[in-house]
Design a protein around this motif. Structure first.
Motif, mmCIF file in Angstrom:
data_model
loop_
_atom_site.group_PDB
_atom_site.id
_atom_site.type_symbol
_atom_site.label_atom_id
_atom_site.label_comp_id
_atom_site.label_asym_id
_atom_site.label_seq_id
_atom_site.Cartn_x
_atom_site.Cartn_y
_atom_site.Cartn_z
ATOM 1 N N PRO A 181 1.044 -1.194 -0.079
ATOM 2 C CA PRO A 181 0.166 -0.204 0.072
ATOM 3 C C PRO A 181 0.834 1.278 -0.071
ATOM 4 O O PRO A 181 0.392 2.155 -0.596
ATOM 5 C CB PRO A 181 -0.944 -0.080 1.385
ATOM 6 N N SER A 182 1.828 1.327 0.611
ATOM 7 C CA SER A 182 2.871 2.410 0.495
ATOM 8 C C SER A 182 3.678 2.489 -0.701
ATOM 9 O O SER A 182 4.442 3.626 -0.764
ATOM 10 C CB SER A 182 3.641 2.349 1.907
ATOM 11 N N ARG A 183 3.660 1.751 -1.549
ATOM 12 C CA ARG A 183 4.732 1.773 -2.426
ATOM 13 C C ARG A 183 3.803 2.263 -3.738
ATOM 14 O O ARG A 183 2.866 1.554 -4.258
ATOM 15 C CB ARG A 183 5.261 0.342 -3.268
ATOM 16 N N ARG A 184 4.159 3.603 -4.237
ATOM 17 C CA ARG A 184 3.346 4.245 -5.119
ATOM 18 C C ARG A 184 4.035 4.146 -6.456
ATOM 19 O O ARG A 184 3.482 4.331 -7.608
ATOM 20 C CB ARG A 184 3.186 5.683 -4.893
ATOM 21 N N CYS A 185 5.403 4.260 -6.684
ATOM 22 C CA CYS A 185 5.972 4.273 -7.931
ATOM 23 C C CYS A 185 7.332 3.188 -7.946
ATOM 24 O O CYS A 185 7.875 2.766 -6.919
ATOM 25 C CB CYS A 185 6.758 5.671 -8.099
ATOM 26 N N ILE A 186 7.558 2.620 -9.309
ATOM 27 C CA ILE A 186 8.559 1.897 -9.464
ATOM 28 C C ILE A 186 9.580 2.504 -10.484
ATOM 29 O O ILE A 186 9.018 2.943 -11.493
ATOM 30 C CB ILE A 186 8.269 0.473 -10.040
ATOM 31 N N VAL A 187 10.781 2.595 -10.240
ATOM 32 C CA VAL A 187 11.854 3.272 -11.011
ATOM 33 C C VAL A 187 12.674 2.005 -11.530
ATOM 34 O O VAL A 187 13.364 1.251 -10.609
ATOM 35 C CB VAL A 187 12.637 4.076 -10.549
ATOM 36 N N LEU A 188 12.815 1.826 -13.011
ATOM 37 C CA LEU A 188 13.649 0.482 -13.379
ATOM 38 C C LEU A 188 14.953 1.250 -14.176
ATOM 39 O O LEU A 188 14.855 1.994 -15.084
ATOM 40 C CB LEU A 188 12.732 -0.273 -14.332
ATOM 41 N N PHE A 231 13.331 1.125 -6.576
ATOM 42 C CA PHE A 231 14.249 1.147 -7.797
ATOM 43 C C PHE A 231 15.095 -0.148 -7.757
ATOM 44 O O PHE A 231 15.423 -0.895 -6.870
ATOM 45 C CB PHE A 231 15.676 2.486 -7.417
ATOM 46 N N VAL A 232 14.774 -0.679 -9.072
ATOM 47 C CA VAL A 232 15.283 -1.906 -9.519
ATOM 48 C C VAL A 232 16.729 -1.529 -10.156
ATOM 49 O O VAL A 232 16.423 -1.181 -11.385
ATOM 50 C CB VAL A 232 14.161 -2.851 -9.945
ATOM 51 N N THR A 233 17.671 -2.318 -10.224
ATOM 52 C CA THR A 233 18.802 -1.959 -10.866
ATOM 53 C C THR A 233 19.817 -3.216 -10.729
ATOM 54 O O THR A 233 19.445 -3.989 -9.884
ATOM 55 C CB THR A 233 19.809 -0.937 -10.364
ATOM 56 N N ASP A 234 20.924 -3.404 -11.660
ATOM 57 C CA ASP A 234 21.635 -4.576 -11.733
ATOM 58 C C ASP A 234 23.035 -4.316 -11.020
ATOM 59 O O ASP A 234 23.794 -5.007 -10.727
ATOM 60 C CB ASP A 234 21.836 -5.383 -12.839
ATOM 61 N N VAL A 235 23.032 -2.830 -10.667
ATOM 62 C CA VAL A 235 24.502 -2.218 -10.231
ATOM 63 C C VAL A 235 24.660 -1.909 -8.838
ATOM 64 O O VAL A 235 23.690 -1.173 -8.341
ATOM 65 C CB VAL A 235 24.736 -1.112 -11.088
ATOM 66 N N TYR A 236 25.397 -2.656 -8.213
ATOM 67 C CA TYR A 236 25.512 -2.321 -6.758
ATOM 68 C C TYR A 236 25.640 -0.786 -6.333
ATOM 69 O O TYR A 236 25.083 -0.553 -5.441
ATOM 70 C CB TYR A 236 26.798 -3.240 -6.152
ATOM 71 N N GLN A 237 26.649 -0.215 -7.072
ATOM 72 C CA GLN A 237 26.980 1.146 -6.857
ATOM 73 C C GLN A 237 25.562 2.072 -6.687
ATOM 74 O O GLN A 237 25.495 3.062 -5.806
ATOM 75 C CB GLN A 237 28.060 1.645 -7.355
ATOM 76 N N PHE A 254 21.279 -6.185 -0.089
ATOM 77 C CA PHE A 254 20.136 -5.889 -0.519
ATOM 78 C C PHE A 254 19.284 -7.320 -0.966
ATOM 79 O O PHE A 254 19.802 -7.963 -1.306
ATOM 80 C CB PHE A 254 20.529 -5.302 -1.905
ATOM 81 N N ALA A 255 17.790 -7.007 -1.001
ATOM 82 C CA ALA A 255 17.168 -8.029 -1.457
ATOM 83 C C ALA A 255 17.155 -8.186 -3.182
ATOM 84 O O ALA A 255 17.513 -7.211 -3.761
ATOM 85 C CB ALA A 255 15.579 -7.884 -1.116
ATOM 86 N N THR A 256 17.047 -9.224 -3.531
ATOM 87 C CA THR A 256 17.409 -9.638 -5.167
ATOM 88 C C THR A 256 16.252 -10.308 -5.767
ATOM 89 O O THR A 256 15.461 -10.926 -4.996
ATOM 90 C CB THR A 256 18.668 -10.631 -5.343
ATOM 91 N N ILE A 257 16.141 -10.138 -7.058
ATOM 92 C CA ILE A 257 15.265 -10.818 -7.879
ATOM 93 C C ILE A 257 15.812 -11.261 -8.995
ATOM 94 O O ILE A 257 16.717 -10.746 -9.575
ATOM 95 C CB ILE A 257 14.009 -9.880 -8.277
ATOM 96 N N LYS A 258 15.360 -12.202 -9.612
ATOM 97 C CA LYS A 258 15.685 -12.823 -10.810
ATOM 98 C C LYS A 258 14.650 -12.780 -12.114
ATOM 99 O O LYS A 258 14.976 -12.896 -13.302
ATOM 100 C CB LYS A 258 15.850 -14.381 -10.928
ATOM 101 N N SER A 259 13.580 -12.295 -11.587
ATOM 102 C CA SER A 259 12.277 -12.040 -12.645
ATOM 103 C C SER A 259 11.467 -10.753 -12.101
ATOM 104 O O SER A 259 11.285 -11.024 -10.715
ATOM 105 C CB SER A 259 11.797 -13.402 -13.076
ATOM 106 N N PHE A 260 10.768 -10.054 -13.073
ATOM 107 C CA PHE A 260 9.770 -9.282 -12.341
ATOM 108 C C PHE A 260 8.453 -10.068 -12.027
ATOM 109 O O PHE A 260 7.640 -9.544 -11.420
ATOM 110 C CB PHE A 260 9.353 -8.481 -13.607
ATOM 111 N N GLU A 275 13.539 2.333 -1.808
ATOM 112 C CA GLU A 275 13.640 0.940 -1.396
ATOM 113 C C GLU A 275 14.215 0.593 -2.512
ATOM 114 O O GLU A 275 14.446 1.013 -3.724
ATOM 115 C CB GLU A 275 12.011 0.254 -1.375
ATOM 116 N N VAL A 276 15.043 -0.446 -2.463
ATOM 117 C CA VAL A 276 15.920 -1.012 -3.594
ATOM 118 C C VAL A 276 16.054 -2.550 -3.652
ATOM 119 O O VAL A 276 15.935 -3.323 -2.726
ATOM 120 C CB VAL A 276 17.620 -0.651 -3.260
#
Length: 339
Positions: A95-102, A295-301, A330-336, A312-313
């Motif tokens: 409920p508190s997540r309003r936006c996703i940045v990819l 924010f979802v990214t593959d780059v640690y930095q 960080f939490a990780t994902i392998k697929s959306f 949130e990352v």
């Protein structure tokens, strides 16, 4: 007073107050003011996504129904905590997540498409593009950006930088120097606005001529459609120019995906490894606080920078991505599909 315990899919309970119960198994702790009935103490459930929700659920316990409601993170009052213990839980937008940045490269799109298709196309067509568009206002602007960047690079001793002569030297000599600089920039995979703007303009022609078709992971279209249907706003933040981003999502093998996206950010807002960039993005999205943005990214930095700005990352672990440090935190994902 006694404490009643009801099993749920959680792993730890801690109540704050004069008396407390701490369990290591799947329980929610309930205060029992009377022997005949158990009433719930207020508690907070911490979902695996990191979203905190406060619950008072209608649960049968010894014939007593316990009423419940879910409150947002802003409304909670921490009288206790429960942390999710399911190792395979999905990272659900709460409920508190309003936006996703990819991010794009390594997150929505294979790195190989960028390095083995887009970069070579720009490199192989930069001279042709500059020759055919040299007198256009767009290319004049690109050349001015490149001149300024090359001057900085020469002062800093950047390898591969060569001086760009004035226009008086003639079109071909200017283009020769620009091509040499651009090729060196592409080879070094530099994340600079002057290069990314020019690349986007070169790629535009390739997409228009159907020489280029963008590749995205197969789980991306379905996820974008789902988030859009659920009212979650999705944005892109990439080192590639905004035009290049629109070209990629507008010309995929799955069709035009731009209808699911609300906007695009590039390095004109800041470097992707600087926390200020993510703060500026959060300020642009109309959220109450940065933590409402994932924010979802593959780059640690980049993940570190975004976290420092309060976002949130999640780190994307796709085939071909560079490894992330051990114990990165960080939490990780392998697929959306996991979101």
């Amino acid at each position: 007073m006694a404490t009643c315990v009801h099993p749920l899919l959680v792993s730890r309970v801690t109540l704050v107050g004069k008396s407390s119960y701490t369990g290591t198994r799947s329980y929610i702790a309930l205060k029992n003011p009377r022997a005949a009935a158990c009433k719930p103490r207020q508690f907070t459930f911490v979902h695996s996504s990191g979203i905190l929700v406060q619950k008072e659920r209608m649960l049968p316990l010894n014939g007593v129904l316990i009423r419940s409601k879910i409150l947002s993170r802003e409304d909670r009052r921490l009288t206790g905590s429960v942390r999710a213990g399911l190792s395979n839980a999905k990272h659900e937008p709460g409920p508190s997540r309003r936006c996703i940045v990819l991010d794009i490269e390594g997150t929505t799109t294979p790195i190989a498409f960028v390095t083995d298709v887009l970069f070579p196309y720009a490199r192989d067509n930069v001279r042709k593009h500059l020759m055919s568009t040299y007198d256009s206002e767009e290319t004049k602007s690109d050349i001015n950006l490149l001149r300024a960047q090359v001057e900085d690079d020469l002062r800093e001793g950047i390898l591969g930088s060569v001086p760009v002569p004035s226009d008086d030297a003639g079109k071909e000599e200017v283009i020769d120097s620009l091509v040499a600089n651009v090729e060196a920039m592409i080879k070094a995979d530099r994340k600079i606005t002057s290069l990314k703007e020019l690349q986007g303009h070169i790629w535009r022609k390739g997409f228009e001529n159907k020489e280029l078709i963008a590749v995205v992971y197969e789980d991306v279209p379905e996820a974008l459609q789902k988030w859009h249907a659920n009212g979650i706003k999705v944005y892109i933040y990439s080192s590639g120019s905004r035009e290049a981003q629109r070209l990629i999502f507008g010309n995929t093998s799955y069709g035009d995906l731009r209808k699911y996206l609300c906007g695009f950010f590039d390095t004109t807002i800041g470097n992707k490894r600087e926390s200020q960039s993510y703060y500026e993005i959060s300020q642009s999205l109309g959220v109450n606080k940065p933590s409402e943005v994932l924010f979802v990214t593959d780059v640690y930095q980049e993940a570190v920078a975004a976290k420092a700005a309060g976002l949130e990352v999640l780190i994307s672990l796709r085939p071909g991505n560079a490894p992330v440090p051990d114990n990165h935190g960080f939490a990780t994902i392998k697929s959306f599909a996991e979101l």
